[in-house]
Design a protein around this motif. Structure first.
Motif, PDB file in Angstrom:
ATOM      1  N   ALA A   1       0.045  -2.164  -6.713  1.00 52.56           N
ATOM      2  CA  ALA A   1      -0.845  -3.307  -6.977  1.00 52.56           C
ATOM      3  C   ALA A   1      -2.271  -3.049  -6.507  1.00 52.56           C
ATOM      4  O   ALA A   1      -3.218  -3.669  -6.998  1.00 52.56           O
ATOM      5  CB  ALA A   1      -0.293  -4.559  -6.292  1.00 52.56           C
ATOM      6  N   GLN A   2      -2.441  -2.120  -5.562  1.00 52.28           N
ATOM      7  CA  GLN A   2      -3.771  -1.803  -5.043  1.00 52.28           C
ATOM      8  C   GLN A   2      -4.502  -0.738  -5.872  1.00 52.28           C
ATOM      9  O   GLN A   2      -5.619  -0.356  -5.537  1.00 52.28           O
ATOM     10  CB  GLN A   2      -3.656  -1.314  -3.591  1.00 52.28           C
ATOM     11  N   GLY A   3      -3.855  -0.244  -6.931  1.00 53.17           N
ATOM     12  CA  GLY A   3      -4.477   0.788  -7.753  1.00 53.17           C
ATOM     13  C   GLY A   3      -4.314   2.187  -7.199  1.00 53.17           C
ATOM     14  O   GLY A   3      -5.069   3.092  -7.566  1.00 53.17           O
ATOM     15  N   GLU A   4      -3.303   2.403  -6.353  1.00 47.76           N
ATOM     16  CA  GLU A   4      -3.020   3.730  -5.813  1.00 47.76           C
ATOM     17  C   GLU A   4      -1.880   4.368  -6.602  1.00 47.76           C
ATOM     18  O   GLU A   4      -0.878   3.721  -6.908  1.00 47.76           O
ATOM     19  CB  GLU A   4      -2.610   3.643  -4.349  1.00 47.76           C
ATOM     20  N   ILE A   5      -2.028   5.644  -6.919  1.00 47.24           N
ATOM     21  CA  ILE A   5      -0.973   6.390  -7.606  1.00 47.24           C
ATOM     22  C   ILE A   5       0.115   6.728  -6.591  1.00 47.24           C
ATOM     23  O   ILE A   5      -0.158   7.350  -5.561  1.00 47.24           O
ATOM     24  CB  ILE A   5      -1.529   7.675  -8.235  1.00 47.24           C
ATOM     25  N   VAL A   6       1.345   6.321  -6.879  1.00 45.65           N
ATOM     26  CA  VAL A   6       2.447   6.594  -5.951  1.00 45.65           C
ATOM     27  C   VAL A   6       3.481   7.548  -6.545  1.00 45.65           C
ATOM     28  O   VAL A   6       4.366   8.018  -5.835  1.00 45.65           O
ATOM     29  CB  VAL A   6       3.143   5.290  -5.506  1.00 45.65           C
ATOM     30  N   GLY A   7       3.373   7.845  -7.843  1.00 45.72           N
ATOM     31  CA  GLY A   7       4.334   8.744  -8.451  1.00 45.72           C
ATOM     32  C   GLY A   7       4.078   8.900  -9.927  1.00 45.72           C
ATOM     33  O   GLY A   7       3.069   8.434 -10.473  1.00 45.72           O
ATOM     34  N   TYR A   8       5.025   9.578 -10.603  1.00 46.32           N
ATOM     35  CA  TYR A   8       4.884   9.785 -12.047  1.00 46.32           C
ATOM     36  C   TYR A   8       6.258   9.900 -12.688  1.00 46.32           C
ATOM     37  O   TYR A   8       7.265  10.173 -12.034  1.00 46.32           O
ATOM     38  CB  TYR A   8       4.061  11.043 -12.347  1.00 46.32           C
ATOM     39  N   THR A   9       6.264   9.702 -13.994  1.00 48.78           N
ATOM     40  CA  THR A   9       7.444   9.917 -14.803  1.00 48.78           C
ATOM     41  C   THR A   9       7.003  10.563 -16.119  1.00 48.78           C
ATOM     42  O   THR A   9       5.828  10.850 -16.318  1.00 48.78           O
ATOM     43  CB  THR A   9       8.204   8.592 -15.031  1.00 48.78           C
ATOM     44  N   VAL A  10       7.955  10.818 -16.991  1.00 52.86           N
ATOM     45  CA  VAL A  10       7.670  11.403 -18.300  1.00 52.86           C
ATOM     46  C   VAL A  10       7.564  10.281 -19.314  1.00 52.86           C
ATOM     47  O   VAL A  10       8.374   9.346 -19.304  1.00 52.86           O
ATOM     48  CB  VAL A  10       8.775  12.399 -18.715  1.00 52.86           C
ATOM     49  N   GLY A  11       6.584  10.358 -20.203  1.00 50.23           N
ATOM     50  CA  GLY A  11       6.406   9.326 -21.209  1.00 50.23           C
ATOM     51  C   GLY A  11       6.301   9.878 -22.616  1.00 50.23           C
ATOM     52  O   GLY A  11       5.827  11.003 -22.827  1.00 50.23           O
TER      53      GLY A  11
ATOM     54  N   PRO B   1       0.841  -1.205   0.000  1.00 44.29           N
ATOM     55  CA  PRO B   1       0.000   0.000   0.000  1.00 44.29           C
ATOM     56  C   PRO B   1       0.876   1.254   0.000  1.00 44.29           C
ATOM     57  O   PRO B   1       2.050   1.209   0.403  1.00 44.29           O
ATOM     58  CB  PRO B   1      -0.800  -0.121   1.298  1.00 44.29           C
ATOM     59  N   ARG B   2       0.303   2.376  -0.426  1.00 43.58           N
ATOM     60  CA  ARG B   2       1.094   3.595  -0.579  1.00 43.58           C
ATOM     61  C   ARG B   2       1.812   3.994   0.705  1.00 43.58           C
ATOM     62  O   ARG B   2       2.987   4.377   0.680  1.00 43.58           O
ATOM     63  CB  ARG B   2       0.209   4.742  -1.050  1.00 43.58           C
ATOM     64  N   SER B   3       1.153   3.914   1.846  1.00 48.06           N
ATOM     65  CA  SER B   3       1.778   4.330   3.105  1.00 48.06           C
ATOM     66  C   SER B   3       3.000   3.471   3.424  1.00 48.06           C
ATOM     67  O   SER B   3       4.049   3.980   3.852  1.00 48.06           O
ATOM     68  CB  SER B   3       0.765   4.258   4.250  1.00 48.06           C
ATOM     69  N   ALA B   4       2.893   2.167   3.198  1.00 44.11           N
ATOM     70  CA  ALA B   4       4.018   1.278   3.446  1.00 44.11           C
ATOM     71  C   ALA B   4       5.115   1.474   2.405  1.00 44.11           C
ATOM     72  O   ALA B   4       6.313   1.406   2.722  1.00 44.11           O
ATOM     73  CB  ALA B   4       3.545  -0.172   3.457  1.00 44.11           C
ATOM     74  N   PHE B   5       4.737   1.700   1.162  1.00 35.83           N
ATOM     75  CA  PHE B   5       5.689   2.000   0.087  1.00 35.83           C
ATOM     76  C   PHE B   5       6.562   3.188   0.482  1.00 35.83           C
ATOM     77  O   PHE B   5       7.797   3.143   0.380  1.00 35.83           O
ATOM     78  CB  PHE B   5       4.904   2.277  -1.195  1.00 35.83           C
ATOM     79  N   LEU B   6       5.937   4.261   0.954  1.00 32.44           N
ATOM     80  CA  LEU B   6       6.672   5.455   1.357  1.00 32.44           C
ATOM     81  C   LEU B   6       7.553   5.178   2.571  1.00 32.44           C
ATOM     82  O   LEU B   6       8.706   5.614   2.625  1.00 32.44           O
ATOM     83  CB  LEU B   6       5.699   6.591   1.655  1.00 32.44           C
ATOM     84  N   ALA B   7       6.999   4.451   3.529  1.00 31.83           N
ATOM     85  CA  ALA B   7       7.762   4.182   4.750  1.00 31.83           C
ATOM     86  C   ALA B   7       9.015   3.365   4.459  1.00 31.83           C
ATOM     87  O   ALA B   7      10.099   3.647   5.000  1.00 31.83           O
ATOM     88  CB  ALA B   7       6.875   3.455   5.760  1.00 31.83           C
ATOM     89  N   VAL B   8       8.899   2.361   3.608  1.00 35.32           N
ATOM     90  CA  VAL B   8      10.057   1.530   3.263  1.00 35.32           C
ATOM     91  C   VAL B   8      11.104   2.352   2.529  1.00 35.32           C
ATOM     92  O   VAL B   8      12.306   2.292   2.835  1.00 35.32           O
ATOM     93  CB  VAL B   8       9.616   0.310   2.431  1.00 35.32           C
ATOM     94  N   LEU B   9      10.676   3.141   1.551  1.00 35.54           N
ATOM     95  CA  LEU B   9      11.630   3.954   0.789  1.00 35.54           C
ATOM     96  C   LEU B   9      12.373   4.929   1.693  1.00 35.54           C
ATOM     97  O   LEU B   9      13.590   5.124   1.554  1.00 35.54           O
ATOM     98  CB  LEU B   9      10.900   4.731  -0.310  1.00 35.54           C
ATOM     99  N   GLU B  10      11.650   5.548   2.605  1.00 34.91           N
ATOM    100  CA  GLU B  10      12.281   6.523   3.488  1.00 34.91           C
ATOM    101  C   GLU B  10      13.239   5.858   4.474  1.00 34.91           C
ATOM    102  O   GLU B  10      14.227   6.473   4.900  1.00 34.91           O
ATOM    103  CB  GLU B  10      11.209   7.308   4.230  1.00 34.91           C
ATOM    104  N   ALA B  11      12.969   4.611   4.831  1.00 37.13           N
ATOM    105  CA  ALA B  11      13.796   3.926   5.822  1.00 37.13           C
ATOM    106  C   ALA B  11      15.050   3.301   5.227  1.00 37.13           C
ATOM    107  O   ALA B  11      16.003   3.004   5.963  1.00 37.13           O
ATOM    108  CB  ALA B  11      12.973   2.845   6.524  1.00 37.13           C
ATOM    109  N   LEU B  12      15.069   3.094   3.929  1.00 37.20           N
ATOM    110  CA  LEU B  12      16.223   2.436   3.317  1.00 37.20           C
ATOM    111  C   LEU B  12      17.462   3.314   3.433  1.00 37.20           C
ATOM    112  O   LEU B  12      17.429   4.506   3.135  1.00 37.20           O
ATOM    113  CB  LEU B  12      15.933   2.139   1.834  1.00 37.20           C
TER     114      LEU B  12
END
Length: 270
Positions: free
Chosen positions: A137-147, A34-45
Motif C-alpha cells: 500500500a505504500q508503493g514499495e515493491i515486495v516481490g514479483y510473479t510471472v504475468g 511497510p516492507r520491513s514489517a511485511f517480511l517480519a510477519v511472514l518470517e514469524a508465521l
C-alpha cells in the motif's frame, strides 16, 4: 521466500515455501504493512502442513492488476508496426510519463494451468510475457510473479483509444504460479522466456531480460501510485520485450509457456 495460493475445501489458502500458513491469512492484509514489517510477519508465521490443492492466481479478489506499455524497444517497434497512428508509441517511449493502464480485477485473473482466451471479434492475438510486480500500500515493491498480458493487436492497432478492449476481457490476464518475495535489486537482470506450442510443436519461442527495459521498476510504480491509492496493494505488469512476428496469431488449443528464471506460468488458449 515463495508464496502460493491454493484451493481447499475451506476456501483459498496461502502457503509459504510449500507449507500452509494459518487459515484466514490474506495477502491484502499483509500488503497494508511497510516492507520491513511485511517480511517480519511472514518470517514469524508458523508453517503448517504441506500445501495441497490446485493453484489459484496469487492475487485476491479485491486487489487489482495494472499494466505498463512500451517499456522495451521491441515493444515500441511492434506497436508502431501494428498501428495506424504509430507516432503515439514513439512519443510515449521517449516521454517522461509511461503508459499505465488497468488490466484486471483480482477476481477476474486466472492462474497457472487455467485457460486464457482470445476475443471472438479479433483476428490477431498474442501473449505478452511480463515480469509482474507485487506492491504494498505504500508503493514499495515486495516481490514479483510471472504475468501474461493477453492482447488483441488488431483492435489496438486500429485505434489506440481501443486499448481497454484490446487488453481487458474475460481470460485476458494470467498471473502465477506464485510470488517470489524480493527486493528491486533482485529484479534487474532476470531472463524472460516465451514458448508457444501448437499440436505439441513449438511454433514460436523468444527471450529477453529485464535489463533491456527502458524504465526502472520503481519509476513505473511511482507513476501508478500518483493520485491513486491501493489500500490492499496491487500487481503491476511491467511490459513485454518479446513479440511474435506480424504473421503470427494465437489459436485455440495453443499452450503458452512463460518462464522467468526457474518459475513457469503455463496456460492453454481455451
Amino acid at each position: 521466500m515463495y508464496l502460493t495460493r491454493h484451493r481447499t475445501p475451506d476456501g483459498a489458502r496461502w502457503a509459504r515455501d510449500g507449507r500452509f500458513l494459518p487459515r484466514g491469512l490474506k495477502l491484502s492484509a499483509l500488503l497494508t504493512l511497510p516492507r520491513s514489517a511485511f517480511l517480519a510477519v511472514l518470517e514469524a508465521l508458523p508453517p503448517g502442513e504441506a500445501a495441497t490443492g490446485d493453484l489459484l492466481p496469487p492475487v485476491e479478489p479485491e486487489q487489482e492488476v495494472w499494466g505498463s506499455g512500451v517499456t522495451y524497444l521491441r515493444s515500441r517497434e511492434a506497436r508502431k508496426a501494428e498501428s495506424t497512428t504509430a507516432d503515439v508509441y514513439e512519443k510515449v517511449y521517449d516521454a517522461a510519463r509511461p503508459e499505465i493502464f488497468f488490466k484486471s480485477a483480482g477476481w477476474r485473473a486466472v492462474g497457472h494451468g487455467q485457460p486464457v482466451r482470445i476475443r471472438q471479434d479479433t483476428r490477431w492475438n498474442v501473449p505478452e510475457p511480463e515480469l509482474t510486480l507485487v506492491i504494498n500500500a505504500q508503493g514499495e515493491i515486495v516481490g514479483y510473479t510471472v504475468g501474461n498480458d493477453m492482447s488483441s493487436r488488431d483492435i489496438e492497432g486500429e485505434n489506440p483509444l481501443y486499448l481497454p478492449q484490446a487488453k481487458t476481457y474475460n481470460g485476458s490476464c494470467a498471473v502465477g504460479p506464485g510470488i517470489h518475495v524480493a527486493t528491486p535489486d533482485d529484479l534487474t537482470d532476470l531472463t524472460i522466456r516465451l514458448e508457444i506450442r501448437r499440436g505439441g510443436e513449438v511454433v514460436f519461442a523468444g527471450d529477453t531480460a529485464t535489463s533491456n527495459m527502458k524504465r526502472p521498476f520503481q519509476e513505473l510504480v511511482d507513476y501508478l501510485y500518483r493520485e491513486l491509492d491501493f489500500p490492499a496493494g496491487a500487481l503491476l505488469m511491467t511490459g513485454t520485450g518479446i513479440v511474435p512476428p506480424d504473421d503470427f496469431t494465437l489459436a485455440h488449443g495453443d499452450l503458452i509457456r512463460i518462464a522467468i528464471g526457474d518459475t513457469v506460468l503455463e496456460n492453454t488458449v481455451a
